[in-house]
Design a protein around this motif. Structure first.
Motif, PDB file in Angstrom:
ATOM      1  N   ILE A 185       0.801  -1.215   0.000  1.00 38.57           N
ATOM      2  CA  ILE A 185       0.000   0.000   0.000  1.00 38.57           C
ATOM      3  C   ILE A 185       0.841   1.274   0.000  1.00 38.57           C
ATOM      4  O   ILE A 185       0.408   2.294  -0.545  1.00 38.57           O
ATOM      5  CB  ILE A 185      -0.951  -0.034   1.220  1.00 38.57           C
ATOM      6  CG1 ILE A 185      -1.949  -1.190   1.042  1.00 38.57           C
ATOM      7  CG2 ILE A 185      -1.690   1.273   1.402  1.00 38.57           C
ATOM      8  CD1 ILE A 185      -2.771  -1.496   2.268  1.00 38.57           C
ATOM      9  N   ALA A 186       2.045   1.203   0.546  1.00 41.46           N
ATOM     10  CA  ALA A 186       2.892   2.348   0.842  1.00 41.46           C
ATOM     11  C   ALA A 186       2.717   3.580  -0.057  1.00 41.46           C
ATOM     12  O   ALA A 186       3.294   3.683  -1.122  1.00 41.46           O
ATOM     13  CB  ALA A 186       4.357   1.922   0.815  1.00 41.46           C
ATOM     14  N   GLY A 187       1.915   4.528   0.388  1.00 40.25           N
ATOM     15  CA  GLY A 187       1.754   5.811  -0.290  1.00 40.25           C
ATOM     16  C   GLY A 187       0.840   5.809  -1.498  1.00 40.25           C
ATOM     17  O   GLY A 187       0.529   6.874  -2.041  1.00 40.25           O
ATOM     18  N   THR A 192       7.145   5.067   6.448  1.00 42.42           N
ATOM     19  CA  THR A 192       6.560   5.499   5.180  1.00 42.42           C
ATOM     20  C   THR A 192       5.081   5.808   5.351  1.00 42.42           C
ATOM     21  O   THR A 192       4.580   6.840   4.874  1.00 42.42           O
ATOM     22  CB  THR A 192       6.754   4.402   4.121  1.00 42.42           C
ATOM     23  OG1 THR A 192       8.152   4.150   3.976  1.00 42.42           O
ATOM     24  CG2 THR A 192       6.183   4.830   2.780  1.00 42.42           C
ATOM     25  N   THR A 193       4.363   4.901   6.015  1.00 45.01           N
ATOM     26  CA  THR A 193       2.926   5.117   6.190  1.00 45.01           C
ATOM     27  C   THR A 193       2.644   6.377   6.994  1.00 45.01           C
ATOM     28  O   THR A 193       1.743   7.152   6.655  1.00 45.01           O
ATOM     29  CB  THR A 193       2.298   3.901   6.886  1.00 45.01           C
ATOM     30  OG1 THR A 193       3.089   3.539   8.032  1.00 45.01           O
ATOM     31  CG2 THR A 193       2.205   2.706   5.953  1.00 45.01           C
ATOM     32  N   GLU A 194       3.414   6.618   8.038  1.00 44.65           N
ATOM     33  CA  GLU A 194       3.178   7.802   8.867  1.00 44.65           C
ATOM     34  C   GLU A 194       3.539   9.081   8.116  1.00 44.65           C
ATOM     35  O   GLU A 194       2.850  10.107   8.241  1.00 44.65           O
ATOM     36  CB  GLU A 194       3.973   7.706  10.167  1.00 44.65           C
ATOM     37  CG  GLU A 194       3.760   8.865  11.136  1.00 44.65           C
ATOM     38  CD  GLU A 194       2.321   9.002  11.627  1.00 44.65           C
ATOM     39  OE1 GLU A 194       1.969  10.080  12.158  1.00 44.65           O
ATOM     40  OE2 GLU A 194       1.534   8.028  11.493  1.00 44.65           O
ATOM     41  N   THR A 195       4.589   9.032   7.309  1.00 43.57           N
ATOM     42  CA  THR A 195       4.958  10.208   6.517  1.00 43.57           C
ATOM     43  C   THR A 195       3.810  10.616   5.609  1.00 43.57           C
ATOM     44  O   THR A 195       3.441  11.800   5.525  1.00 43.57           O
ATOM     45  CB  THR A 195       6.219   9.915   5.689  1.00 43.57           C
ATOM     46  OG1 THR A 195       7.314   9.669   6.568  1.00 43.57           O
ATOM     47  CG2 THR A 195       6.556  11.090   4.777  1.00 43.57           C
ATOM     48  N   PHE A 196       3.203   9.643   4.924  1.00 42.33           N
ATOM     49  CA  PHE A 196       2.111   9.991   4.011  1.00 42.33           C
ATOM     50  C   PHE A 196       0.848  10.399   4.765  1.00 42.33           C
ATOM     51  O   PHE A 196       0.078  11.242   4.283  1.00 42.33           O
ATOM     52  CB  PHE A 196       1.841   8.838   3.050  1.00 42.33           C
ATOM     53  CG  PHE A 196       2.864   8.739   1.958  1.00 42.33           C
ATOM     54  CD1 PHE A 196       2.989   9.749   1.021  1.00 42.33           C
ATOM     55  CD2 PHE A 196       3.718   7.651   1.877  1.00 42.33           C
ATOM     56  CE1 PHE A 196       3.941   9.691   0.014  1.00 42.33           C
ATOM     57  CE2 PHE A 196       4.673   7.573   0.874  1.00 42.33           C
ATOM     58  CZ  PHE A 196       4.796   8.591  -0.059  1.00 42.33           C
TER      59      PHE A 196
END
Length: 672
Positions: free
Chosen positions: A124-126, A454-458
């Motif tokens: 899913i990443a982003g 990555t998930t938290e950044t998006f």
């Protein structure tokens, strides 16, 4: 936190083994990492690279804070900024690109730095975020697409036998795969088979570590694998050893394919493949009369102009011999096709159709891009035509964001660098492409500095941009639950609670697993043989050209792609870049062992030290991949001479299909 904890996790790296590991944590610090002894595939062991993973997380060059470029692109000069400042600049630039050029001018360039379904390239990443913005689709075609497409044409799926069942095989063909360097856990199952009398043959242009340990090594000319497969089947037919019942019940196109086989006798194959006719005939007799026969072929075998066709034709062998009937028989390429998670990237969020950009075409497609967002990738070090990529990244009108752990050659060209967590610091869900297990990675320690997953950044960027789509804010645990909700029978009994508690679960497949004993996942339910005249595509390296040597770039033992390319100890073990040159080719050029040379063609050049060796045949040279250009002599690695050239299927790359010349460095000039 105080005391000692054991935290279960999984290796995220681009390797079929996807190991289960155990992190020992004392007073909030990860102090020990080991392979999980309870996991049947890992069996307590990690590789030489991942054994240094904790050291890597604490490396002095780790990026811990957001950075903004202060020098020219490529200089690697940055200043520290806050996350708020980074998000402000990113949001402003993204909106400007969309307003002026449309969302398709954004390329989210995602690589295989992590194979996680949450944080990495598998899931899913982003992707929901990019769909909301209308960004171009990223096509991750750099790894297995040619071979996967070819096997799908034959079997309906690139998935095949359970690699663990090689333990039951009586003949094992390790075809274009260096098991002891790239997935060494499989070797235990091969050893089990050998203890029970199995014969192991390595088919590889290089006499690798694995070939040294095999019973026989056949040094095939790069890219001619399909011809060898046809010649082996020619011997099978001469012996009358084809499985007529299996052919009648479970295959289509046999009569036409039979004619193709008969058109490729052993003597003709010997001329094309460079393997002696008697050696081809001997192996053909073994294939004809040994059940079960297992073929292990991985990604290296399909990285040439005819890569898809090669796997399509190799994949036909167990259809002729009927090996799919038997536990321990068939072909193992990638088990990913047996993984049935619900990867809901929410394509419905797109306002319309968008273009799809192939990962291997960054050099040629970059001119049409105004924002490049790189994560889990280091294209300057890993992608074809890296010299042209550098020139594209140097454009001042290109806004580049890189999410990274370390200052790679690609990060040096970024406008903004965002610090990313590593595997011991975030949640993730994994599935190996070399086994049938799902694995959960629980964070063992807090992220250092200001690193974000990555998930938290998006999630934070979406909030900063005021995006209202609810699915952009799903937590990691919610995303994991969604992944496990496909309802496929292979996930019966697999729950997130169980994964978090046990660390790994075998998917719900029988043992032994014979996936195609009773049919194939094709429209007809039958294996589809290649049509007449479509079973071999000549590699580019066999065609006439100005450069006489074929360069292949195999995996290094100490690096994984360019991961660990900055690790001082692994770099020390790897020594300086080398190029293996056959003694005859070295003599013809006046080259000596240890001499610094230029490996070059029209695309560019890189420097390496000669290793004169009969590990490669005459006309073939090899230089292991994975070096960072900035840590290489001359500032370039082998991808400077790798052209942006597609394979015959899936737009796969042609990393092992390049013609080069080798010259002394520095060259002697006339009159000097």
């Amino acid at each position: 936190m105080s005391g000692e904890l054991r935290v279960l996790g999984a290796c995220p790296l681009d390797c079929p083994d996807t190991c289960s590991w155990v992190v020992t944590v004392e007073d909030g610090e990860a102090v020990k990492l080991r392979g999980n002894p309870d996991q049947p595939y890992t069996r307590g062991a990690l590789c030489v690279k991942v054994n240094r993973y904790l050291e890597q997380t604490r490396a002095p060059d780790r990026i811990l804070h957001p950075l903004r470029r202060t020098g020219p692109k490529g200089s690697g000069r940055f200043e520290r900024i806050t996350w708020e400042e980074a998000f402000d600049e990113i949001a402003t630039r993204l909106r400007a690109v969309i307003d002026e050029h449309g969302g398709e001018a954004i390329w989210p360039y995602l690589g295989t730095g992590s194979l996680g379904y949450l944080q990495g390239c598998e899931g899913i990443a982003g992707r929901r975020f990019w769909n909301v913005l209308g960004a171009s689709k990223h096509w991750l075609n750099i790894c297995a697409s040619a071979g996967g497409t070819g096997l799908t044409l034959t079997n309906g799926t690139p998935a095949g036998m359970d690699p663990e069942q090689l333990a039951q095989s009586k003949l094992i063909l390790l075809w274009g795969t260096n098991t002891l360097t790239s997935g060494h856990h499989l070797w235990k199952f091969i050893q089990d088979a050998r203890a029970d009398g199995a014969h192991v043959v390595a088919i590889d242009p290089i006499r690798t570590r694995t070939a040294d340990q095999a019973d026989r090594h056949l040094a095939i000319r790069p890219g001619t694998d399909a011809v060898l497969a046809l010649a082996l089947l020619n011997v099978v037919l001469a012996e009358g050893a084809q499985d007529e019942e299996f052919l009648a019940e479970h295959t289509r196109g046999w009569e036409s394919f039979r004619e193709e086989i008969l058109a490729h006798p052993v003597e003709r194959a010997a001329e094309i493949t460079g393997i002696a006719a008697e050696d081809i005939r001997e192996l053909g007799l073994r294939v004809a009369h040994t059940r079960p026969t297992a073929i292990r072929a991985t990604m290296g075998v399909q990285r040439h102009a005819g890569g898809g066709t090669a796997l399509r034709t190799i994949g036909a062998i167990p259809g002729v011999t009927g090996d799919w009937r038997h536990p321990g028989g068939g072909i193992a390429y990638s088990t990913s096709g047996h993984v049935h998670l619900e990867i809901n990237t929410r394509d419905d969020l797109l306002a319309g159709s968008v273009r799809k950009l192939p990962m291997t075409r960054l050099a040629s497609e970059l001119d049409s891009v105004k924002c490049l967002w790189v994560y889990g990738a280091n294209p300057v070090g890993s992608s074809p035509d890296s010299g042209r990529i550098r020139r594209g990244l140097a454009r001042e009108d290109l806004f580049t964001v890189v999410m990274e752990h370390f200052p790679t050659d690609t990060a040096d060209y970024a406008d903004i660098v965002l610090p990313a967590t590593m595997q011991t610091e975030h949640m993730d869900l994994h599935a190996g492409y070399g086994h049938l297990y799902l694995l959960w990675n629980e964070p063992a320690v807090a992220p250092p500095g200001e690193c974000l997953s990555t998930t938290e950044t998006f999630r934070r960027l979406a909030a900063h941009m005021g995006l209202s789509e609810p699915s952009l804010y799903d937590s990691d645990l919610e995303l994991a639950e969604q992944l496990l909700s496909s309802g496929h029978p292979s996930l019966d009994g697999v729950t997130l609670d169980r994964l978090r508690k046990e660390g790994w679960v075998r998917m719900n497949y029988p043992q032994p697993f014979t996936p195609f004993a009773d049919g194939f996942p094709t429209a007809s339910g039958k294996l589809r043989f290649p049509p007449r005249g479509k079973a071999y595509v000549e590699p580019h390296s066999l065609r006439a050209g100005d450069h006489p040597l074929t360069l292949i770039t195999p995996a290094a033992h100490t690096f994984l792609n360019t991961t660990f390319g900055n690790n001082p100890e692994l770099r020390r073990r790897a020594k300086d870049p080398v190029v293996l040159v056959n003694p005859a080719d070295a003599e013809a050029r006046g080259l000596t062992d240890g001499q610094r040379v230029r490996v070059h063609n029209a695309g560019g050049e890189f420097l390496a030290d000669v290793e004169v060796s009969d590990r490669v045949a005459r006309g073939v040279v090899a230089s292991p991949k994975g070096r960072w250009p900035k840590h290489s002599p001359g500032g370039a690695n082998a991808n400077t001479v790798v052209a942006e050239r597609d394979a015959d299927m899936g737009r796969g790359p042609a990393f092992h299909d390049n013609r080069v010349e080798i010259s002394p460095f520095p060259e002697r000039r006339a009159g000097s």
